[in-house]
Write an enzyme that holds these catalytic residues in place. Structure first.
Site, short mmCIF file in Angstrom:
data_model
loop_
_atom_site.label_atom_id
_atom_site.label_comp_id
_atom_site.label_asym_id
_atom_site.label_seq_id
_atom_site.Cartn_x
_atom_site.Cartn_y
_atom_site.Cartn_z
CB CYS A 1 -4.36 2.90 -4.49
SG CYS A 1 -2.79 2.72 -3.68
NE ARG B 1 -1.26 0.81 -0.17
CZ ARG B 1 -1.41 2.03 0.34
NH1 ARG B 1 -1.92 2.99 -0.39
NH2 ARG B 1 -1.06 2.29 1.58
N1 EPU Z 1 0.92 -5.96 2.81
C1 EPU Z 1 0.52 -7.27 2.67
N2 EPU Z 1 -0.59 -7.69 3.34
C2 EPU Z 1 -1.30 -6.85 4.14
C3 EPU Z 1 -0.89 -5.52 4.29
C4 EPU Z 1 0.24 -5.11 3.60
O1 EPU Z 1 1.15 -8.05 1.96
O2 EPU Z 1 -2.30 -7.29 4.73
C5 EPU Z 1 2.12 -5.50 2.10
C6 EPU Z 1 1.85 -4.30 1.20
O3 EPU Z 1 1.41 -4.70 -0.09
C7 EPU Z 1 3.19 -3.61 1.18
C8 EPU Z 1 3.72 -3.86 2.58
O4 EPU Z 1 3.00 -5.00 3.07
O5 EPU Z 1 4.05 -4.24 0.27
C9 EPU Z 1 3.57 -2.71 3.55
O6 EPU Z 1 2.24 -2.23 3.53
P1 EPU Z 1 1.56 -1.61 4.82
O7 EPU Z 1 0.37 -2.41 5.17
O8 EPU Z 1 2.58 -1.37 5.87
O9 EPU Z 1 1.03 -0.21 4.26
P2 EPU Z 1 -0.22 0.55 4.79
O10 EPU Z 1 -0.39 0.30 6.22
O11 EPU Z 1 -1.38 0.30 3.88
C10 EPU Z 1 1.09 2.70 5.48
C11 EPU Z 1 1.04 4.14 5.13
C12 EPU Z 1 1.56 4.35 3.72
C13 EPU Z 1 2.98 3.82 3.64
C14 EPU Z 1 3.01 2.35 4.08
C15 EPU Z 1 4.41 1.77 4.14
C16 EPU Z 1 -0.81 4.89 6.46
C17 EPU Z 1 -2.19 5.44 6.52
N3 EPU Z 1 -0.33 4.62 5.26
O12 EPU Z 1 0.23 2.05 4.54
O13 EPU Z 1 1.57 5.76 3.50
O14 EPU Z 1 3.48 3.93 2.34
O15 EPU Z 1 2.43 2.22 5.39
O16 EPU Z 1 5.19 2.48 5.03
O17 EPU Z 1 -0.17 4.76 7.48
C18 EPU Z 1 1.56 7.72 2.24
O18 EPU Z 1 1.49 8.36 3.30
O19 EPU Z 1 1.83 8.27 1.13
C19 EPU Z 1 1.35 6.27 2.25
C20 EPU Z 1 1.04 5.59 1.17
#
Ligand code: EPU
Length: 422
Positions: free
Chosen positions: A117, A122
């Site tokens: 995105c 991601r």
């Molecule tokens: N990552 C991996 N593998 C995975 C998942 C994540 O390598 O399977 C990496 C990502 O690329 C990133 C890091 O781990 O570098 C953290 O990603 P995370 O999975 O924690 O992010 P997310 O769960 O997709 C949530 C929030 C985001 C926020 C991030 C980080 C929700 C719905 N979204 O996303 O919120 O930036 O955690 O804190 O909870 C926002 O609200 O603007 C937003 C983008």
């Protein structure tokens, strides 16, 4: 399409209330798929992303309605539906949160892969790794994750990735483990308050989760989860954004229901650059700012580190600080789409890898700018609040995904801001 038109330069003053946390509400809504019976959820913000999740839950056979008092009432009616289609998942990545509940409760799931995105690549490898460890059979087919399991089994799961843990990855594994047979331990679980909120919600439904808020979650699987009533925590990122709005306009604002414990890194960084942030005896946080603040280095990290979701707002603030600041995003190194737009407003910022070097300027100048994602839009609105003259922030549908009536709240604090048609 709509835009925000902001006449900058007015210090914000007064009191403002933060809405419920988007990033808590999204997985909590997905978790209602696990329940037998009705869930009544309060403090769910009225946002585009929340409505997308409700559409998805309806597509998965749920009934959902908001009472006149604002409570969201959800009940799973048809449990034969298991597909989260591409058009919804591509609209909102958090749709992936239905994966764990569908496998755990319906034995099957077909969920579109989210892809990248505007804020970068991601991946969802940690989600899939965790669910596989619980015994789900997972395949990738034509852009979809298809998963099945008769009954998940508890396991030890390690959720460490290159940037730490994963927030929604932890949520997916936790929701699945709640209904698995036996015990699960999630090591290196995300510690974000939104994950703790989800865990508390699951426990209110009858789950048995210990270690909430820590990187080690222990889950004793149960046979069934029941409906319950629950209230979502206040949004710490909206709170931080409003605090930054007070600070950047040299204002004096009480963010009345901000939870100080959720905002440690933001509070300390703001204090470090010379902004007065105090707990208010009535609850919440009071922010008072001098006319000029000092530079600082900020690195985003998983909680309790400085949140990546506050990086754009902090970048705006530091663009007006005295001296040179270095802002590094360790979670999303490409999350700097706001920077070229801020430069058009007179900010002096240079990008270098996953960091930006900011030379603070005396003032910003209003300009037409384009929002590229949710938090970038917040950063640009903040810049507009203090810029000389008029700023037009285009494509504010990004802002509407995650901020409930932001311009109304800012206007009540004295900002000269209005929404207009393009
Ligand atoms: N990552 C991996 N593998 C995975 C998942 C994540 O390598 O399977 C990496 C990502 O690329 C990133 C890091 O781990 O570098 C953290 O990603 P995370 O999975 O924690 O992010 P997310 O769960 O997709 C949530 C929030 C985001 C926020 C991030 C980080 C929700 C719905 N979204 O996303 O919120 O930036 O955690 O804190 O909870 C926002 O609200 O603007 C937003 C983008």
């Amino acid at each position: 399409m709509e835009k925000l038109v902001i006449e900058g330069g007015k210090p914000l003053e007064g009191e403002v209330t933060v809405s419920g946390a988007k990033n808590s509400a999204l997985p909590i809504l997905a978790a209602t798929l696990l329940a037998e019976g009705e869930c009544r959820i309060d403090n769910v913000p009225d946002l585009v992303d929340i409505n997308t999740m409700i559409d998805l839950l309806r597509m998965l056979g749920a009934e959902a309605e908001r009472t006149p008092a604002g409570t969201l009432v959800l009940r799973s009616a048809d449990s034969s539906l298991v597909t989260a289609p591409y058009d919804l998942v591509s609209k909102m990545r958090a749709s992936i949160c239905v994966l764990g509940p569908l496998i755990a409760r319906r034995g099957k799931a077909r969920v579109s892969m989210p892809g990248g995105c505007a804020i970068g690549v991601r991946p969802i490898d940690l989600h899939l790794k965790g669910l596989k460890a619980l015994g789900a059979d997972i395949k990738l087919d034509k852009g979809y994750v298809t998963a099945s399991a008769d009954r998940l089994r508890g396991a030890e799961v390690y959720l460490g990735g290159p940037a730490g843990s994963s927030v929604t990855g932890t949520a997916n594994v936790l929701m699945a483990a709640a209904l698995a047979e036996g015990d699960t331990v999630i090591e290196n679980a995300a510690c974000e308050p939104e994950v703790a909120d989800l865990a508390n919600f699951l426990n209110a439904m009858g789950a048995r989760i210990e270690g909430i808020g820590s990187p080690r979650l222990a889950v004793r699987g149960v046979e069934t989860l029941k409906g319950c009533s629950y209230s979502v925590i206040p949004d710490r990122i909206e709170a931080g954004t409003l605090m930054a709005a007070a600070a950047i306009t040299n204002g004096d604002v009480l963010v009345s229901n901000a939870v100080p414990e959720h905002l440690g890194a933001v509070i300390f960084k703001m204090r470090e650059i010379g902004i007065d942030v105090e707990r208010d005896p009535r609850g919440g946080l009071r922010v008072k700012a001098p006319t000029r603040f000092s530079a600082s280095d900020v690195t985003t990290l998983p909680y309790p580190g400085f949140p990546t979701d506050m990086q754009a707002q902090m970048t705006s603030l530091l663009s007006l600080a005295e001296g040179i600041s270095l802002v590094s995003d360790k979670i999303y190194p490409d999350r700097f789409m706001h920077v070229p737009e801020m430069i058009r407003m007179g900010a002096e910022i240079r990008k270098d890898g996953g960091s930006v070097i900011i030379k603070g300027v005396q003032f910003l100048t209003g300009a037409e700018v384009m929002a590229s994602d949710l938090r970038a839009s917040a950063g640009l609105v903040l810049a507009g609040l203090i810029a000389r003259g008029e700023t037009e922030v285009h494509r504010i549908y990004h802002m509407d995904r995650g901020y409930e009536k932001l311009e109304v709240k800012l206007e009540r604090l004295g900002a000269r801001v209005r929404r207009a048609e393009e």
